[in-house]
Design a protein around this motif. Structure first.
Motif, PDB file in Angstrom:
ATOM      1  N   MET A  16       0.762  -0.953   0.032  1.00 50.58           N
ATOM      2  CA  MET A  16       0.036   0.063  -0.036  1.00 50.58           C
ATOM      3  C   MET A  16       0.923   1.190   0.097  1.00 50.58           C
ATOM      4  N   THR A  17       0.564   2.251  -0.726  1.00 51.51           N
ATOM      5  CA  THR A  17       1.372   3.248  -1.012  1.00 51.51           C
ATOM      6  C   THR A  17       0.755   4.666  -1.361  1.00 51.51           C
ATOM      7  N   PHE A  18       1.262   5.570  -0.634  1.00 51.08           N
ATOM      8  CA  PHE A  18       0.710   6.854  -0.743  1.00 51.08           C
ATOM      9  C   PHE A  18       1.769   7.977  -0.875  1.00 51.08           C
ATOM     10  N   PRO A  19       1.325   9.179  -1.204  1.00 55.40           N
ATOM     11  CA  PRO A  19       2.549  10.361  -1.216  1.00 55.40           C
ATOM     12  C   PRO A  19       2.945  10.579   0.445  1.00 55.40           C
ATOM     13  N   SER A  20       4.230  10.823   0.487  1.00 55.58           N
ATOM     14  CA  SER A  20       4.646  11.164   1.964  1.00 55.58           C
ATOM     15  C   SER A  20       4.297  12.842   2.185  1.00 55.58           C
ATOM     16  N   PRO A  21       4.282  12.998   3.298  1.00 58.62           N
ATOM     17  CA  PRO A  21       4.102  14.489   3.829  1.00 58.62           C
ATOM     18  C   PRO A  21       5.237  15.234   3.231  1.00 58.62           C
ATOM     19  N   ALA A  27       9.638  10.267  -1.216  1.00 55.43           N
ATOM     20  CA  ALA A  27       8.600  10.959  -1.871  1.00 55.43           C
ATOM     21  C   ALA A  27       7.204  10.018  -1.432  1.00 55.43           C
ATOM     22  N   ARG A  28       7.283   8.798  -1.119  1.00 58.62           N
ATOM     23  CA  ARG A  28       5.997   8.039  -0.907  1.00 58.62           C
ATOM     24  C   ARG A  28       6.466   7.100   0.352  1.00 58.62           C
ATOM     25  N   THR A  29       5.299   6.865   0.978  1.00 60.61           N
ATOM     26  CA  THR A  29       5.303   6.022   1.964  1.00 60.61           C
ATOM     27  C   THR A  29       4.665   4.707   1.664  1.00 60.61           C
ATOM     28  N   PHE A  30       5.292   3.335   2.179  1.00 58.47           N
ATOM     29  CA  PHE A  30       5.059   2.099   1.742  1.00 58.47           C
ATOM     30  C   PHE A  30       4.814   1.270   2.912  1.00 58.47           C
ATOM     31  N   PHE A  31       3.607   0.538   2.822  1.00 55.92           N
ATOM     32  CA  PHE A  31       3.341  -0.508   3.932  1.00 55.92           C
ATOM     33  C   PHE A  31       3.140  -1.763   2.899  1.00 55.92           C
ATOM     34  N   ARG A  32       3.865  -2.774   3.619  1.00 60.57           N
ATOM     35  CA  ARG A  32       3.813  -4.153   2.866  1.00 60.57           C
ATOM     36  C   ARG A  32       2.436  -4.792   3.217  1.00 60.57           C
ATOM     37  N   GLU A  39     -13.973  -9.349   1.796  1.00 58.90           N
ATOM     38  CA  GLU A  39     -15.273  -9.036   2.561  1.00 58.90           C
ATOM     39  C   GLU A  39     -16.587  -9.914   2.277  1.00 58.90           C
ATOM     40  N   SER A  40     -17.450  -9.975   2.921  1.00 64.74           N
ATOM     41  CA  SER A  40     -18.848 -10.693   2.677  1.00 64.74           C
ATOM     42  C   SER A  40     -19.495 -10.052   1.401  1.00 64.74           C
ATOM     43  N   ASP A  41     -19.259  -9.060   1.010  1.00 66.72           N
ATOM     44  CA  ASP A  41     -19.791  -8.377  -0.305  1.00 66.72           C
ATOM     45  C   ASP A  41     -18.893  -8.519  -1.486  1.00 66.72           C
ATOM     46  N   GLY A  42     -17.542  -9.113  -1.180  1.00 70.52           N
ATOM     47  CA  GLY A  42     -16.702  -9.440  -2.346  1.00 70.52           C
ATOM     48  C   GLY A  42     -15.823  -8.368  -2.394  1.00 70.52           C
ATOM     49  N   SER A  43     -15.886  -7.409  -1.639  1.00 71.36           N
ATOM     50  CA  SER A  43     -14.840  -6.365  -1.796  1.00 71.36           C
ATOM     51  C   SER A  43     -13.481  -6.737  -0.934  1.00 71.36           C
ATOM     52  N   VAL A  44     -12.330  -6.361  -1.591  1.00 68.56           N
ATOM     53  CA  VAL A  44     -11.012  -6.710  -1.017  1.00 68.56           C
ATOM     54  C   VAL A  44     -10.286  -5.747  -0.368  1.00 68.56           C
ATOM     55  N   GLN A  45      -9.660  -5.990   0.870  1.00 68.60           N
ATOM     56  CA  GLN A  45      -8.898  -5.057   1.542  1.00 68.60           C
ATOM     57  C   GLN A  45      -7.748  -5.543   2.219  1.00 68.60           C
ATOM     58  N   GLY A  46      -6.553  -4.914   1.816  1.00 67.74           N
ATOM     59  CA  GLY A  46      -5.510  -5.109   2.228  1.00 67.74           C
ATOM     60  C   GLY A  46      -5.100  -5.051   3.708  1.00 67.74           C
ATOM     61  N   LEU A  47      -4.593  -5.937   4.342  1.00 67.38           N
ATOM     62  CA  LEU A  47      -4.033  -5.850   5.888  1.00 67.38           C
ATOM     63  C   LEU A  47      -2.568  -5.753   6.054  1.00 67.38           C
ATOM     64  N   ILE A  48      -2.133  -4.545   6.856  1.00 67.09           N
ATOM     65  CA  ILE A  48      -0.760  -4.276   7.085  1.00 67.09           C
ATOM     66  C   ILE A  48      -0.317  -4.582   8.513  1.00 67.09           C
ATOM     67  N   ILE A  64      -3.859  -4.571  10.601  1.00 61.61           N
ATOM     68  CA  ILE A  64      -4.983  -3.557  10.497  1.00 61.61           C
ATOM     69  C   ILE A  64      -5.285  -3.267   9.160  1.00 61.61           C
ATOM     70  N   ASN A  65      -6.466  -2.326   8.634  1.00 56.42           N
ATOM     71  CA  ASN A  65      -6.495  -1.601   7.555  1.00 56.42           C
ATOM     72  C   ASN A  65      -5.345  -0.656   7.243  1.00 56.42           C
ATOM     73  N   PRO A  66      -4.954  -0.419   6.264  1.00 53.02           N
ATOM     74  CA  PRO A  66      -3.959   0.638   6.065  1.00 53.02           C
ATOM     75  C   PRO A  66      -4.651   2.097   6.145  1.00 53.02           C
ATOM     76  N   PRO A  67      -3.772   2.927   6.577  1.00 48.68           N
ATOM     77  CA  PRO A  67      -4.267   4.332   6.844  1.00 48.68           C
ATOM     78  C   PRO A  67      -4.977   5.006   5.334  1.00 48.68           C
ATOM     79  N   LEU A  68      -6.040   5.639   5.760  1.00 45.25           N
ATOM     80  CA  LEU A  68      -6.684   6.356   4.544  1.00 45.25           C
ATOM     81  C   LEU A  68      -5.727   7.541   4.225  1.00 45.25           C
ATOM     82  N   ALA A  69      -5.394   7.534   2.827  1.00 41.66           N
ATOM     83  CA  ALA A  69      -4.600   8.811   2.454  1.00 41.66           C
ATOM     84  C   ALA A  69      -5.013   9.128   0.971  1.00 41.66           C
TER      85      ALA A  69
END
Length: 94
Positions: A16-21, A27-32, A39-48, A64-69
């Motif tokens: 999971m990556t997003f621009p760093s502050p 320049a980017r933050t990474f979480f493996r 999920e039961s509705d078929g959506s997919v969520q990465g856990l870090i 946990i779920n990755p931070p919203l960014a």
């Protein structure tokens, strides 16, 4: 009590990556991503597994779920630049 049931799949090589502050060393933050949770509705969520700061060191480490960014996205290691791969390598635990 929740009656939700999940399926879990391996997430080898995904981040999971997003621009760093502003002012961050990279320049980017990474979480493996450790696992994909389906999920039961078929959506997919990465856990870090985040690195806990000193003030949170007493809390148990968990997936946990990755931070919203803004600008956040999942990306496979094969799609990263050489600079991004180097940054990830420097963050690894020894």
């Amino acid at each position: 009590m929740s009656d939700a049931s999940y399926q879990y799949l391996s997430a080898d090589g995904w981040y999971m990556t997003f621009p760093s502050p502003a002012g961050a060393p990279s320049a980017r933050t990474f979480f493996r991503v450790a696992l994909w949770r389906i999920e039961s509705d078929g959506s997919v969520q990465g856990l870090i597994s985040p690195r806990l700061s000193k003030e949170h060191a007493a809390q148990p480490v968990s997936l946990i779920n990755p931070p919203l960014a803004e600008g956040g996205q999942y990306v496979h290691i094969d799609d990263l630049t050489a600079e991004d791969r180097q940054h990830i390598t420097e963050r690894r635990f020894s």
